[in-house]
Design an enzyme around this catalytic site. Structure first.
Site: not given
Length: 131
Positions: A44, A48, A55, A89
């Site tokens: 992180e 954000y 993944e 992802c």
């Protein structure tokens, strides 16, 4: 490697996640058609949108090693139903997968669900659509 080894490696990746904001660690382990493995964890960022999913990190590691074909991916989170790839992802996985690619959703206690990528991303858009 055995499936228990894959699950343990996925758990190790999850435990290394950098998640000071969400406290939602995720680990991923890709097994390629050549039998090689590549791990990733989510990282992180205070901004954000700039974080990375587990993944995506595993895919980047695979590509850096010169591979392009995902046979299966294990995804683990701490919740009981197991980790599940986000929409972005799913599309990233689609880029390097085929109809036989397995997505194995895990929790720390083990495998919770086995799916094919087509179950997670039906009617998907892939590289062949751009030809």
């Amino acid at each position: 490697m055995s499936e228990s080894s894959y699950i343990e490696s996925t758990k190790e990746a999850m435990n290394k996640a950098y998640v000071p904001y969400s406290n939602y660690p995720v680990g991923a382990l890709i097994v390629t058609k050549n039998g090689n493995t590549y791990s990733g964890c989510n990282v992180e960022n205070a901004s954000y949108p700039l974080g990375n999913c587990a993944e995506a990190a595993a895919i980047a590691s695979m590509v850096l090693a010169g591979e392009r074909n995902i046979k299966m991916i294990y995804v683990m989170s701490q919740n009981d139903q197991g980790g599940c790839p986000c929409g972005g992802c799913r599309q990233r996985l689609r880029e390097f997968s085929d109809i036989d690619t397995q997505v194995i959703l895990c929790s720390p206690s083990g495998v919770q669900q086995r799916l094919l990528l087509t179950d997670l991303l039906p009617n998907s858009f892939g590289p062949e659509h751009l030809l």
